[in-house]
Design a protein around this motif. Structure first.
Motif, short mmCIF file in Angstrom:
data_model
loop_
_atom_site.label_atom_id
_atom_site.label_comp_id
_atom_site.label_asym_id
_atom_site.label_seq_id
_atom_site.Cartn_x
_atom_site.Cartn_y
_atom_site.Cartn_z
N ASP A 135 0.83 -1.20 0.00
CA ASP A 135 0.00 0.00 0.00
C ASP A 135 0.86 1.25 0.00
N ARG A 136 0.26 2.36 -0.40
CA ARG A 136 0.95 3.65 -0.38
C ARG A 136 0.67 4.37 0.94
N PRO A 137 1.55 5.29 1.33
CA PRO A 137 1.25 6.13 2.49
C PRO A 137 -0.02 6.94 2.24
N ARG A 138 -0.71 7.27 3.30
CA ARG A 138 -1.90 8.12 3.21
C ARG A 138 -1.65 9.36 4.06
N VAL A 139 -2.18 10.48 3.58
CA VAL A 139 -2.04 11.74 4.30
C VAL A 139 -3.38 12.12 4.91
N GLU A 140 -3.35 12.49 6.17
CA GLU A 140 -4.55 13.01 6.84
C GLU A 140 -4.29 14.44 7.26
N ALA A 141 -5.25 15.31 7.00
CA ALA A 141 -5.12 16.72 7.35
C ALA A 141 -6.40 17.19 8.03
N THR A 142 -6.24 18.05 9.01
CA THR A 142 -7.39 18.68 9.65
C THR A 142 -7.29 20.18 9.50
N PHE A 143 -8.45 20.84 9.51
CA PHE A 143 -8.52 22.28 9.28
C PHE A 143 -9.25 22.96 10.44
N HIS A 148 -11.98 17.42 7.87
CA HIS A 148 -10.94 16.40 7.86
C HIS A 148 -10.82 15.87 6.44
N TRP A 149 -9.57 15.70 5.99
CA TRP A 149 -9.33 15.21 4.63
C TRP A 149 -8.31 14.08 4.69
N CYS A 150 -8.46 13.11 3.80
CA CYS A 150 -7.49 12.02 3.70
C CYS A 150 -7.29 11.69 2.22
N GLY A 151 -6.04 11.51 1.81
CA GLY A 151 -5.77 11.22 0.41
C GLY A 151 -4.34 10.80 0.18
N ASP A 152 -3.95 10.76 -1.12
CA ASP A 152 -2.63 10.27 -1.50
C ASP A 152 -1.55 11.33 -1.42
N LEU A 153 -1.86 12.56 -1.80
CA LEU A 153 -0.88 13.64 -1.85
C LEU A 153 -1.47 14.90 -1.25
N LEU A 154 -0.63 15.64 -0.53
CA LEU A 154 -1.01 16.96 -0.02
C LEU A 154 0.01 17.96 -0.55
N GLY A 289 8.06 12.62 1.30
CA GLY A 289 7.07 11.56 1.12
C GLY A 289 5.94 12.04 0.24
N PRO A 290 4.69 11.98 0.72
CA PRO A 290 3.55 12.40 -0.08
C PRO A 290 3.20 13.88 0.06
N LEU A 291 4.12 14.67 0.59
CA LEU A 291 3.90 16.11 0.77
C LEU A 291 4.80 16.88 -0.19
N ALA A 292 4.31 17.99 -0.73
CA ALA A 292 5.12 18.78 -1.66
C ALA A 292 4.76 20.25 -1.54
N PRO A 330 2.63 8.05 -7.09
CA PRO A 330 2.73 9.47 -6.76
C PRO A 330 3.99 9.84 -6.01
N LEU A 331 4.53 8.92 -5.20
CA LEU A 331 5.75 9.24 -4.46
C LEU A 331 6.92 9.43 -5.42
N ALA A 332 7.01 8.59 -6.43
CA ALA A 332 8.06 8.75 -7.44
C ALA A 332 7.88 10.05 -8.20
N ALA A 333 6.62 10.43 -8.45
CA ALA A 333 6.35 11.68 -9.17
C ALA A 333 6.83 12.89 -8.36
N LEU A 334 6.58 12.87 -7.05
CA LEU A 334 7.02 13.99 -6.21
C LEU A 334 8.55 14.02 -6.10
N ALA A 335 9.17 12.85 -6.00
CA ALA A 335 10.62 12.81 -5.92
C ALA A 335 11.26 13.35 -7.19
N ALA A 336 10.67 13.04 -8.35
CA ALA A 336 11.20 13.54 -9.62
C ALA A 336 11.01 15.06 -9.72
N TYR A 337 9.87 15.54 -9.25
CA TYR A 337 9.64 16.99 -9.22
C TYR A 337 10.70 17.69 -8.39
N ASP A 338 11.00 17.14 -7.23
CA ASP A 338 12.01 17.74 -6.35
C ASP A 338 13.38 17.79 -7.04
N ARG A 339 13.76 16.70 -7.68
CA ARG A 339 15.06 16.66 -8.35
C ARG A 339 15.15 17.68 -9.48
#
Length: 389
Positions: A135-143, A148-154, A289-292, A330-339
């Motif tokens: 499984d992929r990591p999941r992100v949980e955010a509160t406002f 409350h939100w939960c998803g793949d990328l924040l 990770g799943p944050l950008a 998505p994690l590989a996508a964020l890592a490539a964006y960072d590079r």
């Protein structure tokens, strides 16, 4: 997505077009369409073109004034030099444009059912999967409003005072550039026209700038102005709030020619915004990770090269393309964006700060860099007077 400025909204539009389930959280209760003026360099339009938003670019070009000439004057109003803008007929032009035009065109391309206004990010939690689960990591955010939100990328596009940046790069530092800055938008068809960008210089640096924004849909002509006052950063939040609510100091404005003073005086208070000028030190990472981070959250810089908005639009295009190129990862996508983006934005940040410090900023008035304990709630955020931005 957190933050509905130009970079966040652009990325949200691009990801919706790819078929992703996007939720766009914004601190303002309603979609933001306010703003003064900006010099939007050609590279920002090229970024939108390359991302597949050519129709929006056509609309921006039609609604804006191409910059044609840069005029430099001393504080008496005497001309120092005049240079034609370096426009390339084979590329999109650099534009003098109202921020409201850019935002409204982007909002027209966004599925507004995905907008959640009045929401300030409070907590972020990354849930790691069980080892070997696949499984992929999941992100949980509160406002702040209890959502409350939960998803793949924040993705944090929440500006220089980004809440998500404190999670991605807690060592992030704000660096005071030495100015209290006013920006205004005034209806005027006399002071500058035909794409003029006028700079009033003091010593080696900018004291004020004024530029032509062309006319709006009703045929009214608009002018943008900026005024830069070098001063120490106030020590307390109460004093900062007081100073940011003040008009430009009459003694400082009085150093400008009388026609400039009259232009400032004709500007409605509702069309003024005041803030303190900051950039940030280069971040060691744009993703975790799943944050950008994108836009000013990732690389807030001085306006000395007019690169801020353009760089944020480029971020959005690169990140959207990276996600599209790596479906299901998505994690590989964020890592490539960072590079790809980190060395580019670091170069822009360094250049912008060097120019800002070289062109008249007296280092004796500036504070040392402010550390991570300096938060939006401490009162340092530029505050609005009226609806300008």
């Amino acid at each position: 997505m957190v933050g509905a400025g130009t970079s966040g909204l652009t990325l949200a539009v691009l990801l919706q077009r790819q078929g992703h389930d996007v939720t766009l959280f914004e601190r303002a209760a309603q979609p933001r369409t306010q703003g003064c003026g900006i010099l939007l360099m050609s590279r920002g339009l090229v970024a939108l073109d390359q991302a597949g938003l050519g129709r929006i670019v056509d609309e921006l070009v039609a609604a804006a004034q191409p910059v044609r000439r840069f005029c430099f004057r001393n504080l008496r109003g005497d001309p120092i030099s005049s240079e034609p803008a370096n426009q390339n007929s084979s590329r999109r032009p650099s534009l003098l444009i109202r921020r409201s035009v850019i935002l409204s065109r982007l909002w027209s391309a966004f599925d507004a059912t995905a907008f959640c206004g009045g929401a300030t990010l409070e907590t972020v939690d990354v849930q790691q999967p069980r080892a070997g689960s696949g499984d992929r990591p999941r992100v949980e955010a509160t406002f702040n409003d209890g959502r409350h939100w939960c998803g793949d990328l924040l993705i944090g596009a929440d500006g220089i005072h980004s809440a998500l940046a404190a999670v991605v790069a807690p060592e992030r530092r704000h660096h005071y550039l030495g100015d209290r800055v006013w920006r205004g938008l005034v209806q005027d068809d006399q002071f500058c026209c035909q794409g003029d960008f006028i700079v009033y210089a003091r010593g080696r640096g900018i004291y004020a700038n004024i530029f032509d924004l062309g006319h709006d849909e009703q045929g009214k002509d608009w002018t943008h102005w900026g005024f830069f006052c070098e001063e120490p950063y106030p020590a307390t939040a109460a004093l900062r709030r007081q100073r940011l609510a003040e008009p430009p100091p009459p003694a400082e404005v009085g150093k400008l020619p009388t026609d400039v003073q009259a232009l400032f005086a004709a500007t409605p208070a509702t069309s003024l915004v005041c803030n303190y000028s900051f950039d940030i030190d280069c971040l060691p990472r744009l993703t975790l990770g799943p944050l950008a981070l994108i836009g000013d959250a990732a690389h807030a810089m001085s306006s000395s090269q007019a690169r801020g908005m353009c760089t944020g639009l480029e971020d959005a295009g690169v990140l959207a393309a990276s996600i599209a190129a790596r479906p299901g990862d998505p994690l590989a996508a964020l890592a490539a964006y960072d590079r790809e983006r980190r060395p580019v934005v670091h170069d822009s940040q360094r250049r912008s700060r060097q120019i800002s410090e070289r062109t008249g900023r007296r280092r004796s008035v500036a504070q040392p860099a402010v550390g991570p304990a300096w938060t939006p709630d401490s009162g340092g955020r530029g505050q609005r007077t009226g609806d300008g931005r």
